[in-house]
Design an enzyme around this catalytic site. Structure first.
Site, PDB file in Angstrom:
ATOM      1  N   VAL A 173     -32.624 -14.112  27.689  1.00 54.13           N
ATOM      2  CA  VAL A 173     -32.883 -12.397  27.934  1.00 54.13           C
ATOM      3  C   VAL A 173     -35.333 -12.292  27.599  1.00 54.13           C
ATOM      4  O   VAL A 173     -35.583 -12.261  28.685  1.00 54.13           O
ATOM      5  CB  VAL A 173     -32.517 -12.064  27.639  1.00 54.13           C
ATOM      6  N   ALA A 192     -40.072 -17.269  13.381  1.00 47.94           N
ATOM      7  CA  ALA A 192     -41.044 -17.636  13.286  1.00 47.94           C
ATOM      8  C   ALA A 192     -41.902 -17.713  14.242  1.00 47.94           C
ATOM      9  O   ALA A 192     -41.374 -18.430  14.614  1.00 47.94           O
ATOM     10  CB  ALA A 192     -40.197 -18.328  12.029  1.00 47.94           C
ATOM     11  N   ASP A 207     -36.583 -13.137   9.595  1.00 53.63           N
ATOM     12  CA  ASP A 207     -35.683 -12.595   9.707  1.00 53.63           C
ATOM     13  C   ASP A 207     -35.547 -11.134   9.579  1.00 53.63           C
ATOM     14  O   ASP A 207     -35.628 -10.600   9.330  1.00 53.63           O
ATOM     15  CB  ASP A 207     -34.448 -12.919   8.631  1.00 53.63           C
ATOM     16  N   ALA A 236     -32.700  -9.292  20.270  1.00 48.90           N
ATOM     17  CA  ALA A 236     -32.821 -10.124  19.206  1.00 48.90           C
ATOM     18  C   ALA A 236     -31.227  -9.594  18.577  1.00 48.90           C
ATOM     19  O   ALA A 236     -30.570  -8.801  18.353  1.00 48.90           O
ATOM     20  CB  ALA A 236     -33.639 -10.019  18.076  1.00 48.90           C
ATOM     21  N   ALA A 237     -30.633 -10.319  18.565  1.00 44.90           N
ATOM     22  CA  ALA A 237     -29.519 -10.019  18.041  1.00 44.90           C
ATOM     23  C   ALA A 237     -28.498 -11.700  17.173  1.00 44.90           C
ATOM     24  O   ALA A 237     -28.836 -12.481  17.447  1.00 44.90           O
ATOM     25  CB  ALA A 237     -28.790  -9.845  18.574  1.00 44.90           C
ATOM     26  N   SER A 239     -23.573  -5.395  24.845  1.00 45.45           N
ATOM     27  CA  SER A 239     -22.572  -6.389  25.352  1.00 45.45           C
ATOM     28  C   SER A 239     -21.859  -5.500  26.160  1.00 45.45           C
ATOM     29  O   SER A 239     -20.691  -4.114  25.984  1.00 45.45           O
ATOM     30  CB  SER A 239     -22.556  -7.313  24.946  1.00 45.45           C
ATOM     31  N   TYR A 292     -18.280  -9.972  16.840  1.00 46.47           N
ATOM     32  CA  TYR A 292     -19.363  -9.273  17.339  1.00 46.47           C
ATOM     33  C   TYR A 292     -19.599  -8.356  18.184  1.00 46.47           C
ATOM     34  O   TYR A 292     -20.860  -7.710  18.406  1.00 46.47           O
ATOM     35  CB  TYR A 292     -19.794 -10.445  17.945  1.00 46.47           C
ATOM     36  N   GLY A 319     -19.793 -34.872  37.902  1.00 41.39           N
ATOM     37  CA  GLY A 319     -18.406 -35.133  39.359  1.00 41.39           C
ATOM     38  C   GLY A 319     -17.442 -34.793  38.984  1.00 41.39           C
ATOM     39  O   GLY A 319     -16.274 -36.015  38.531  1.00 41.39           O
TER      40      GLY A 319
END
Length: 320
Positions: free
Chosen positions: A12, A33, A53, A74-75, A119, A145, A194
């Site tokens: 995203v 980084a 971090d 960020a997560a 979320s 989460y 397929g």
């Protein structure tokens, strides 16, 4: 507008950076980084700023210098096979402590508005068909989460209350677009090869999705809309699909038929339970819908990309 985007090398975040830069905004792209220093390949034209971090002590000073609007994408994301001994603590370190630390430094640096990408899982894992989540629903996170994302929202609101910084929370459902991975990416791979899929009978569930371009368009709106602050927004493509319908239309986007076998959903659920794959079965067989009428009423936003156009964008980058 001078905007900063965290997670600017992510799915995203990278798309958001490109859109903001294309619209003529001055963008600070925050990454963990730099390329060549242990970071992922850089996907944006904007020069990135490395912050290391994300945790309670991350130094954001350089990244926030002169910024008026911050979008936090960020997560530590939900993973299928968790390896941390204490998953909740691991999520909290990044998603809660990291977010609160960022919000406090943003307010101190003079950032006027912070937009948090959260979320829909904050509200729960599933809905009954025809009874979507609404903006008024009480949070009911079901895993580590989702719980960490709820606590991140709570932390941002508290920092905003203490400092006067405006806040916006966006709770998207599954996001799909070029480069998508995880479960949606697996579906794309199965259809390309397929493979017969036993999902032709899954016609009664409904899932809300949001195309990457739609989510990015709404996030850009949230950086500037005068009525956006102080709200938790649900966002989607505006058309909810059953699993069978999604696979059929994804196959149409690929110009190849989806080979769907009409296995009863109850049989699939039973088999998934035997194999210890209840969570996967819930995502494929269950419903998760969002009602974005409040979002549209407050902001006037309408998704610019249809589901079919969004699916075509997913497959356009794939080799024939």
């Amino acid at each position: 507008m001078r905007a900063a985007v965290t997670g600017a090398n992510g799915f995203v975040g990278s798309a958001l950076v490109r859109r903001l830069a294309r619209d003529g905004h001055d963008v600070t792209a925050c990454v963990r980084a730099l390329p060549g220093a242990g970071g992922d390949p850089w996907r944006c034209a904007v020069q990135p700023v490395a912050v290391g971090d994300i945790h309670a002590s991350t130094d954001w000073a350089r990244a926030l210098d002169g910024v008026s609007v911050l979008v936090h994408t960020a997560a530590r994301v939900h993973v299928m096979h968790e390896t941390a001994d204490d998953a909740l603590s691991a999520f909290r370190e990044v998603n809660v402590a990291g977010t609160v630390n960022l919000a406090r430094q943003a307010a101190a640096a003079g950032v006027h508005r912070m937009v948090l990408v959260s979320s829909v899982k904050v509200l729960g894992e599933s809905t009954a068909p025809g009874r979507p989540f609404t903006a008024q629903d009480t949070a009911a996170p079901q895993d580590a989460y989702a719980r960490s994302k709820q606590e991140a929202e709570d932390g941002l609101r508290q920092v905003a209350a203490d400092t006067g910084m405006a806040w916006v929370v966006v709770r998207p459902p599954l996001v799909y677009g070029p480069g998508v991975r995880a479960n949606f990416g697996a579906l794309v791979g199965w259809l390309r090869r397929g493979m017969p899929l036993p999902l032709g009978g899954v016609t009664q569930n409904r899932r809300s999705l949001v195309a990457l371009d739609n989510l990015v368009d709404f996030l850009v709106l949230c950086t500037q809309h005068p009525q956006a602050p102080g709200h938790h927004f649900l966002v989607s493509d505006g058309e909810d699909l059953s699993t069978a319908a999604l696979l059929t239309r994804l196959g149409q986007a690929m110009h190849r038929p989806a080979r769907l076998l009409p296995v009863p959903p109850a049989s699939l659920a039973w088999g998934a339970a035997l194999l210890g794959r209840r969570a996967l079965a819930l995502r494929l067989l269950g419903s998760l819908q969002v009602d974005m009428s409040a979002t549209q009423h407050i902001t006037g936003w309408r998704p610019p990309v249809s589901v079919d156009d969004g699916l075509r964008q997913v497959v356009r980058e794939l080799a024939p």
